[in-house]
Design a protein around this motif. Structure first.
Motif, PDB file in Angstrom:
ATOM      1  N   ALA A 154      31.201 -29.188  36.468  1.00 41.14           N
ATOM      2  CA  ALA A 154      30.676 -28.108  35.580  1.00 41.14           C
ATOM      3  C   ALA A 154      29.759 -28.583  34.656  1.00 41.14           C
ATOM      4  CB  ALA A 154      31.791 -27.415  34.844  1.00 41.14           C
ATOM      5  N   GLY A 155      29.589 -30.021  34.640  1.00 41.24           N
ATOM      6  CA  GLY A 155      28.639 -30.783  33.815  1.00 41.24           C
ATOM      7  C   GLY A 155      28.905 -30.829  32.166  1.00 41.24           C
ATOM      8  N   PRO A 156      28.101 -31.076  31.269  1.00 47.18           N
ATOM      9  CA  PRO A 156      26.790 -31.342  31.450  1.00 47.18           C
ATOM     10  C   PRO A 156      26.505 -32.637  31.863  1.00 47.18           C
ATOM     11  CG  PRO A 156      27.285 -31.391  29.339  1.00 47.18           C
ATOM     12  CD  PRO A 156      28.477 -31.120  29.886  1.00 47.18           C
ATOM     13  N   GLU A 157      27.363 -33.764  32.279  1.00 46.96           N
ATOM     14  CA  GLU A 157      27.034 -34.807  32.486  1.00 46.96           C
ATOM     15  C   GLU A 157      26.746 -34.828  34.085  1.00 46.96           C
ATOM     16  OE1 GLU A 157      31.170 -33.859  33.191  1.00 46.96           O
ATOM     17  OE2 GLU A 157      30.003 -33.952  31.816  1.00 46.96           O
ATOM     18  N   PRO A 158      26.100 -35.724  34.408  1.00 51.25           N
ATOM     19  CA  PRO A 158      25.872 -35.953  36.083  1.00 51.25           C
ATOM     20  C   PRO A 158      27.085 -35.977  36.789  1.00 51.25           C
ATOM     21  CG  PRO A 158      24.524 -37.645  34.960  1.00 51.25           C
ATOM     22  CD  PRO A 158      25.337 -37.021  33.692  1.00 51.25           C
ATOM     23  N   PRO A 159      27.098 -35.273  38.073  1.00 49.51           N
ATOM     24  CA  PRO A 159      28.357 -35.285  38.801  1.00 49.51           C
ATOM     25  C   PRO A 159      28.789 -36.506  39.316  1.00 49.51           C
ATOM     26  CG  PRO A 159      26.512 -34.651  40.177  1.00 49.51           C
ATOM     27  CD  PRO A 159      26.003 -34.769  38.769  1.00 49.51           C
ATOM     28  N   PRO A 160      30.074 -36.764  39.445  1.00 49.00           N
ATOM     29  CA  PRO A 160      30.662 -38.092  40.000  1.00 49.00           C
ATOM     30  C   PRO A 160      30.209 -38.179  41.453  1.00 49.00           C
ATOM     31  CG  PRO A 160      32.427 -36.841  38.824  1.00 49.00           C
ATOM     32  CD  PRO A 160      31.299 -35.982  39.002  1.00 49.00           C
ATOM     33  N   PHE A 161      29.928 -39.380  41.823  1.00 44.21           N
ATOM     34  CA  PHE A 161      29.381 -39.425  43.309  1.00 44.21           C
ATOM     35  C   PHE A 161      30.284 -38.960  44.319  1.00 44.21           C
ATOM     36  CE2 PHE A 161      28.421 -41.921  47.087  1.00 44.21           C
ATOM     37  CZ  PHE A 161      27.229 -41.801  47.405  1.00 44.21           C
ATOM     38  N   ALA A 162      31.559 -38.949  44.396  1.00 49.19           N
ATOM     39  CA  ALA A 162      32.558 -38.481  45.206  1.00 49.19           C
ATOM     40  C   ALA A 162      32.466 -37.078  45.414  1.00 49.19           C
ATOM     41  CB  ALA A 162      33.941 -39.146  44.766  1.00 49.19           C
ATOM     42  N   ILE A 163      32.091 -36.292  44.331  1.00 47.14           N
ATOM     43  CA  ILE A 163      31.820 -34.987  44.489  1.00 47.14           C
ATOM     44  C   ILE A 163      30.464 -34.504  44.963  1.00 47.14           C
ATOM     45  CG2 ILE A 163      31.315 -32.811  43.216  1.00 47.14           C
ATOM     46  CD1 ILE A 163      33.605 -33.677  41.020  1.00 47.14           C
ATOM     47  N   LEU A 164      29.589 -35.243  44.885  1.00 51.23           N
ATOM     48  CA  LEU A 164      28.139 -35.106  45.408  1.00 51.23           C
ATOM     49  C   LEU A 164      28.222 -35.444  46.924  1.00 51.23           C
ATOM     50  CD1 LEU A 164      25.000 -34.761  44.944  1.00 51.23           C
ATOM     51  CD2 LEU A 164      25.140 -37.387  45.037  1.00 51.23           C
ATOM     52  N   LEU A 165      28.911 -36.292  47.277  1.00 46.89           N
ATOM     53  CA  LEU A 165      29.042 -36.678  48.580  1.00 46.89           C
ATOM     54  C   LEU A 165      30.016 -35.626  49.501  1.00 46.89           C
ATOM     55  CD1 LEU A 165      28.532 -39.147  50.677  1.00 46.89           C
ATOM     56  CD2 LEU A 165      30.708 -39.824  50.483  1.00 46.89           C
ATOM     57  N   ALA A 166      31.121 -35.369  48.738  1.00 47.42           N
ATOM     58  CA  ALA A 166      31.975 -34.355  49.463  1.00 47.42           C
ATOM     59  C   ALA A 166      31.248 -32.971  49.774  1.00 47.42           C
ATOM     60  CB  ALA A 166      33.384 -34.152  48.362  1.00 47.42           C
ATOM     61  N   ARG A 167      30.702 -32.381  48.806  1.00 49.48           N
ATOM     62  CA  ARG A 167      29.681 -31.256  49.142  1.00 49.48           C
ATOM     63  C   ARG A 167      28.742 -31.330  50.062  1.00 49.48           C
ATOM     64  NH1 ARG A 167      33.282 -30.560  46.068  1.00 49.48           N
ATOM     65  NH2 ARG A 167      34.423 -30.722  47.777  1.00 49.48           N
ATOM     66  N   ALA A 168      28.146 -32.599  50.115  1.00 51.02           N
ATOM     67  CA  ALA A 168      27.189 -32.956  51.182  1.00 51.02           C
ATOM     68  C   ALA A 168      28.016 -32.830  52.493  1.00 51.02           C
ATOM     69  CB  ALA A 168      26.439 -34.083  51.090  1.00 51.02           C
TER      70      ALA A 168
END
Length: 289
Positions: A154-168
C-alpha cells in the motif's frame, strides 16, 4: 526450478489517423476501453471459465494496451499517431477487425513482431535470453512508468522485492496457462521465498489518483496507483527473466488498460537491452510516421 520455460508475445504497433478532432483523457486507455468493449468478441474482452476454482473464473484478458503516450493529447482531423498492443494469443485478426470498426479513427498500418522470452535461464549455459547487463551485476532499478497497484503493498515506500516478483509470476503464469503453451513448471512458493532475500535499497514513489465511470453500469472504478522507481540489490539473476517478461505483460491490477507499465535498468548504468526490440515493451519507441 525447471529450465527453458518461455512466454510468447505478439507485439503490435498500429499507425492511426484521426477521422475527426480527438482529445484523449488521462488515462487515454479509457477512450479505447469502452470502444473495444463493443467491438471485441466477449471471450476476448471478458474472458471467463464456467468451471473450476472461483479464483480462476475471471481470466486475464489476452492483451495489453500501451497508450500512455497519448494521455491528454489532442489531434486534428487527419493527424497521425500510434498505439501499441501486446497480444498473448497467436491470432491478431479479432483485434484488427475491432480497431478497423472504430469510426473515429483509421488504421493506416499494422506492424507485428513476435517475441519468445525465456522465463528461466538454462543452468548449464548460465545466460539469459536478453542482453544488456554485466553478468556480475547484482543491482537493478525498476521504473514504474504508469500508475501501478501491487497487492498487498500500500506504500508509500517502494514495494518489497518478493511482492513485486510474486505479482509478476502470477500474471505471467496465468497468461501462459490460458493462452500459451500451458501451466508453468516451477515452484512458486520457493521462488518467492528466495526473492525475499533481495533487498530494497532505495526509491521514490508518487501516488496518482484517477477513476473512470462505466458507460454501461454508471459505476465509478478507481484507476490510481504509484509511479516512480525502486532499487533492489542481491542475488537477482534467477528473477530477471520474470521481470523482463513483466515489462511486456505489465504488473499488478488493470494491466490490460495500461497500468503497471515497468522498465528495468542498472542504477547509473545501461538500459536493459543493448539492441531494442522492434516494438519495445513500454510503448515508448519512435512514432512510425
Amino acid at each position: 526450478m525447471a529450465a527453458g520455460v518461455d512466454l510468447d508475445i505478439l507485439a503490435c504497433r498500429l499507425s492511426l489517423c484521426a477521422r475527426r478532432f480527438l482529445r484523449f483523457p488521462t488515462p487515454a486507455s479509457n477512450r479505447f476501453r469502452g470502444a473495444l468493449g463493443f467491438q471485441l468478441p466477449e471471450e476476448l474482452f471478458r474472458p471467463s471459465a464456467t468451471q473450476g476454482p472461483s479464483g480462476l473464473r475471471d481470466r486475464p484478458r489476452p492483451f495489453t494496451l500501451r497508450c500512455h503516450h497519448l494521455d491528454g493529447a489532442a489531434f486534428e482531423p487527419g493527424a497521425r499517431f500510434f498505439l501499441d498492443l501486446h497480444l498473448f494469443t497467436r491470432d491478431p485478426a479479432p483485434f484488427q477487425n475491432a480497431f478497423e470498426r472504430l469510426e473515429w479513427l483509421e488504421v493506416i498500418e499494422w506492424n507485428t513482431a513476435s517475441h519468445r522470452l525465456s522465463l528461466i535461464p538454462e543452468d548449464d549455459k548460465q545466460h539469459l535470453s536478453f542482453s544488456g547487463f554485466p553478468s556480475g551485476s547484482d543491482k537493478r532499478q525498476v521504473l514504474f512508468i504508469t500508475p501501478t497497484e501491487l497487492k498487498p503493498h500500500a506504500g508509500p515506500e517502494p514495494p518489497p522485492f518478493a511482492i513485486l516478483l510474486a505479482r509478476a509470476c502470477e500474471r505471467i503464469s496465468a497468461l501462459r496457462s490460458f493462452y500459451g503453451a500451458g501451466p508453468l513448471d516451477f515452484d512458486f512458493r520457493e521462488l518467492v521465498r528466495e526473492a525475499a532475500a533481495v533487498r530494497c535499497t532505495g526509491g521514490a514513489l508518487s501516488w496518482h489518483q484517477a477513476e473512470r465511470r462505466s458507460g454501461r453500469s454508471g459505476q465509478v472504478h478507481p484507476l490510481g496507483g504509484f509511479t516512480g522507481f525502486a532499487e533492489y540489490e542481491g542475488a537477482l539473476r534467477p528473477f530477471l527473466p520474470w521481470l523482463e517478461a513483466a515489462t511486456w505483460t505489465g504488473i499488478g491490477r488493470q494491466t490490460v488498460w495500461g497500468k503497471g507499465v515497468m522498465e528495468l535498468s542498472c542504477p547509473a548504468g545501461p538500459a536493459l537491452s543493448t539492441e531494442p526490440h522492434p516494438l519495445g515493451p513500454s510503448g515508448s519507441g519512435p512514432d512510425p510516421r
